[in-house]
Design a protein around this motif. Structure first.
Motif, PDB file in Angstrom:
ATOM      1  N   LEU A 166     -14.028 -10.864  -2.613  1.00  0.00           N
ATOM      2  CA  LEU A 166     -13.412  -9.547  -2.722  1.00  0.00           C
ATOM      3  C   LEU A 166     -12.048  -9.653  -3.388  1.00  0.00           C
ATOM      4  O   LEU A 166     -11.433 -10.725  -3.442  1.00  0.00           O
ATOM      5  N   ASP A 167     -11.548  -8.514  -3.867  1.00  0.00           N
ATOM      6  CA  ASP A 167     -10.202  -8.452  -4.455  1.00  0.00           C
ATOM      7  C   ASP A 167      -9.207  -8.142  -3.335  1.00  0.00           C
ATOM      8  O   ASP A 167      -8.799  -7.000  -3.139  1.00  0.00           O
ATOM      9  N   VAL A 168      -8.845  -9.174  -2.589  1.00  0.00           N
ATOM     10  CA  VAL A 168      -7.967  -9.000  -1.431  1.00  0.00           C
ATOM     11  C   VAL A 168      -6.508  -8.924  -1.889  1.00  0.00           C
ATOM     12  O   VAL A 168      -6.051  -9.743  -2.696  1.00  0.00           O
ATOM     13  N   ILE A 169      -5.792  -7.946  -1.366  1.00  0.00           N
ATOM     14  CA  ILE A 169      -4.370  -7.751  -1.714  1.00  0.00           C
ATOM     15  C   ILE A 169      -3.554  -8.748  -0.905  1.00  0.00           C
ATOM     16  O   ILE A 169      -3.410  -8.610   0.312  1.00  0.00           O
ATOM     17  N   THR A 170      -2.987  -9.756  -1.553  1.00  0.00           N
ATOM     18  CA  THR A 170      -2.370 -10.855  -0.799  1.00  0.00           C
ATOM     19  C   THR A 170      -0.882 -11.047  -1.044  1.00  0.00           C
ATOM     20  O   THR A 170      -0.192 -11.564  -0.173  1.00  0.00           O
ATOM     21  N   ASP A 171      -0.374 -10.668  -2.178  1.00  0.00           N
ATOM     22  CA  ASP A 171       1.001 -11.035  -2.503  1.00  0.00           C
ATOM     23  C   ASP A 171       2.014  -9.933  -2.246  1.00  0.00           C
ATOM     24  O   ASP A 171       3.089 -10.168  -1.694  1.00  0.00           O
ATOM     25  N   ALA A 172       1.696  -8.731  -2.670  1.00  0.00           N
ATOM     26  CA  ALA A 172       2.628  -7.612  -2.557  1.00  0.00           C
ATOM     27  C   ALA A 172       1.827  -6.325  -2.629  1.00  0.00           C
ATOM     28  O   ALA A 172       0.701  -6.314  -3.145  1.00  0.00           O
ATOM     29  N   PRO A 173       2.360  -5.213  -2.110  1.00  0.00           N
ATOM     30  CA  PRO A 173       1.654  -3.931  -2.223  1.00  0.00           C
ATOM     31  C   PRO A 173       1.342  -3.600  -3.680  1.00  0.00           C
ATOM     32  O   PRO A 173       2.113  -3.931  -4.584  1.00  0.00           O
ATOM     33  N   ARG A 174       0.211  -2.962  -3.895  1.00  0.00           N
ATOM     34  CA  ARG A 174      -0.201  -2.572  -5.245  1.00  0.00           C
ATOM     35  C   ARG A 174      -0.175  -1.060  -5.390  1.00  0.00           C
ATOM     36  O   ARG A 174      -0.354  -0.334  -4.413  1.00  0.00           O
ATOM     37  N   PRO A 175      -0.025  -0.581  -6.611  1.00  0.00           N
ATOM     38  CA  PRO A 175      -0.169   0.864  -6.834  1.00  0.00           C
ATOM     39  C   PRO A 175      -1.590   1.308  -6.514  1.00  0.00           C
ATOM     40  O   PRO A 175      -2.552   0.582  -6.765  1.00  0.00           O
ATOM     41  N   ALA A 176      -1.733   2.491  -5.936  1.00  0.00           N
ATOM     42  CA  ALA A 176      -3.051   3.033  -5.636  1.00  0.00           C
ATOM     43  C   ALA A 176      -3.688   3.542  -6.921  1.00  0.00           C
ATOM     44  O   ALA A 176      -3.135   4.435  -7.567  1.00  0.00           O
ATOM     45  N   PRO A 177      -4.857   3.007  -7.318  1.00  0.00           N
ATOM     46  CA  PRO A 177      -5.445   3.389  -8.603  1.00  0.00           C
ATOM     47  C   PRO A 177      -6.122   4.756  -8.584  1.00  0.00           C
ATOM     48  O   PRO A 177      -6.294   5.373  -9.633  1.00  0.00           O
ATOM     49  N   THR A 178      -6.540   5.226  -7.402  1.00  0.00           N
ATOM     50  CA  THR A 178      -7.179   6.539  -7.279  1.00  0.00           C
ATOM     51  C   THR A 178      -6.702   7.163  -5.973  1.00  0.00           C
ATOM     52  O   THR A 178      -6.144   6.474  -5.108  1.00  0.00           O
ATOM     53  N   PRO A 179      -6.932   8.463  -5.781  1.00  0.00           N
ATOM     54  CA  PRO A 179      -6.517   9.093  -4.520  1.00  0.00           C
ATOM     55  C   PRO A 179      -7.515   8.943  -3.388  1.00  0.00           C
ATOM     56  O   PRO A 179      -7.305   9.499  -2.312  1.00  0.00           O
ATOM     57  N   HIS A 180      -8.605   8.167  -3.593  1.00  0.00           N
ATOM     58  CA  HIS A 180      -9.675   8.087  -2.601  1.00  0.00           C
ATOM     59  C   HIS A 180      -9.762   6.685  -2.004  1.00  0.00           C
ATOM     60  O   HIS A 180      -9.726   5.685  -2.732  1.00  0.00           O
ATOM     61  N   ALA A 181      -9.903   6.624  -0.678  1.00  0.00           N
ATOM     62  CA  ALA A 181      -9.979   5.330   0.001  1.00  0.00           C
ATOM     63  C   ALA A 181     -10.919   5.403   1.187  1.00  0.00           C
ATOM     64  O   ALA A 181     -11.138   6.475   1.775  1.00  0.00           O
ATOM     65  N   LEU A 182     -11.454   4.258   1.558  1.00  0.00           N
ATOM     66  CA  LEU A 182     -12.293   4.116   2.740  1.00  0.00           C
ATOM     67  C   LEU A 182     -11.542   3.371   3.822  1.00  0.00           C
ATOM     68  O   LEU A 182     -10.796   2.419   3.531  1.00  0.00           O
ATOM     69  N   THR A 183     -11.749   3.773   5.065  1.00  0.00           N
ATOM     70  CA  THR A 183     -11.299   2.970   6.194  1.00  0.00           C
ATOM     71  C   THR A 183     -12.507   2.723   7.084  1.00  0.00           C
ATOM     72  O   THR A 183     -13.234   3.659   7.437  1.00  0.00           O
ATOM     73  N   LEU A 184     -12.766   1.452   7.392  1.00  0.00           N
ATOM     74  CA  LEU A 184     -14.001   1.035   8.037  1.00  0.00           C
ATOM     75  C   LEU A 184     -13.733   0.453   9.420  1.00  0.00           C
ATOM     76  O   LEU A 184     -12.701  -0.196   9.631  1.00  0.00           O
ATOM     77  N   ASN A 185     -14.675   0.674  10.331  1.00  0.00           N
ATOM     78  CA  ASN A 185     -14.585   0.085  11.664  1.00  0.00           C
ATOM     79  C   ASN A 185     -15.967  -0.316  12.159  1.00  0.00           C
ATOM     80  O   ASN A 185     -16.965   0.299  11.792  1.00  0.00           O
TER      81      ASN A 185
END
Length: 379
Positions: free
Chosen positions: A345-364
């Motif tokens: 996966l493309d895991v965000i590891t170093d620093a916050p990134r700009p959000a490329p779109t306004p849509h996101a998933l949150t999973l549980n």
């Protein structure tokens, strides 16, 4: 209201080891500094692991939940009349030890769980129906999905969803005895060398409204809940399906309800707890839904910073996702040691990134094979 008309989030409040309030939560997850410290709330002598993400000073769970609900309602601009018609859906841990006195044994701990939702509703002036959810780590996200369904078909105009878990000795002992807690004191989702999860405090409240009800009173829109999905694995009491079948179905249902293609998703706040088996299963679920694009969608699990809040996790992570989307930056996945072939996966590891779109998933996901997906959009 048609079910596809997006549900409005008009007020939020959150308490975690990162601090009190939405600003503290946002600053903490974007800083990416884990909040795990030695447990002082109860004796951990003889335990394998002695750290968690806890606030140094908290009230009883009943008092903390009352304050969170009241603050979320105020953030949403709900007056006495609007509160009187609002339902309350509460997610919290059931059983006789669900409401400990956090700073020591004994004391006035408030009502037990069966009476807690009604108790909170009366204290906060909420006059609608109440429900209580004790379905483990999908409790809060299930409550949001139920609220969205009932509002979507016109049964309700407004629901306050609240959730709370304060790290306490019973659940801590169970997870430690089951060797689920990370012995190295760090949560490392999707990373090579991950050792397990760590628990964390969370008390959260969110106000959900139909578009019509929110517009009628000129309410602010923090974000929209565009879609939601739920599915079961029925695979194993404690393990998800290795190919992520149930979680994939939940994500697909959320996309269908939102009327969005998979390509619209620009971020996933993953369930990933830092355990070897479940993280790999979640990566497989994302691959089933997104195909080759799964390796290009930014992913992180903020449990690596604020810990696993059990029944409250779904609501805390929903608020994290909403706040970071609104801010335009995506939070890091702390504890990273290196890539694992089972989690491409493309895991965000170093620093916050700009959000490329306004849509996101949150999973549980939870024991028993329960899986939830919430799809949210920035206003």
């Amino acid at each position: 209201m048609a079910e596809r008309e997006h549900l409005r989030i008009t007020g939020v409040h959150a308490v975690s080891a990162l601090g009190r309030g939405a600003d503290a939560l946002l600053a903490g997850v974007l800083a990416g500094a884990p909040a795990f410290t030695p447990v002082r709330r109860f004796d951990t002598t003889g335990r394998r692991v002695t750290v968690a993400a806890t606030l140094p000073e908290v009230g009883t769970l009943a008092d903390e939940l009352t304050d969170a609900v009241d603050r979320a309602c105020r953030a949403a601009g709900l007056d006495r009349t609007h509160r009187a018609g609002a339902a309350l859906f509460l997610a919290t841990h059931g059983g006789p030890h669900s409401l400990p006195a956090p700073n020591g044994p004994g004391g006035d701990t408030g009502p037990e769980v069966p009476a807690l939702a009604g108790h909170l509703a009366r204290r906060c002036g909420l006059g609608g129906r109440t429900r209580t959810y004790t379905t483990a780590c999908v409790s809060a996200s299930t409550a949001v999905a139920d609220a969205a369904t009932l509002i979507g078909r016109g049964d309700l105009d407004r629901v306050v969803v609240a959730a709370g878990y304060l790290v306490e000795p019973d659940q801590y002992a169970l997870f430690d005895a089951g060797r689920a807690l990370a012995a190295d004191g760090a949560v490392r989702p999707f990373s090579a060398g991950r050792k397990g999860l760590l628990l964390g405090d969370a008390v959260v409240a969110v106000v959900l409204e139909s578009a019509r009800a929110a517009a009628a009173r000129g309410a602010p829109t923090v974000a929209t809940v565009a879609g939601w999905g739920r599915a079961g694995d029925a695979y194993h009491p404690c393990q998800p399906h290795p190919e992520g079948h149930g979680l994939a179905r939940a994500v697909e249902a959320a996309l269908r309800r939102a009327g969005l293609p998979a390509a619209a998703v620009g971020y996933v706040n993953a369930n990933a707890t830092g355990t070897p088996y479940s993280d790999a299963s979640e990566a497989a679920a994302l691959a089933r839904v997104f195909g080759p694009a799964a390796g290009r969608i930014p992913v992180s699990s903020t449990k690596s910073v604020h810990g696993h809040a059990l029944e409250a996790s779904g609501l805390l992570e929903l608020v994290v996702t909403v706040l970071t989307l609104g801010h335009g930056k995506l939070p890091v996945n702390a504890g990273w040691l290196g890539p694992d072939d089972s989690c491409p996966l493309d895991v965000i590891t170093d620093a916050p990134r700009p959000a490329p779109t306004p849509h996101a998933l949150t999973l549980n996901a939870a024991f028993g094979g329960a899986n939830t997906a919430l799809l949210v959009s920035a206003p």
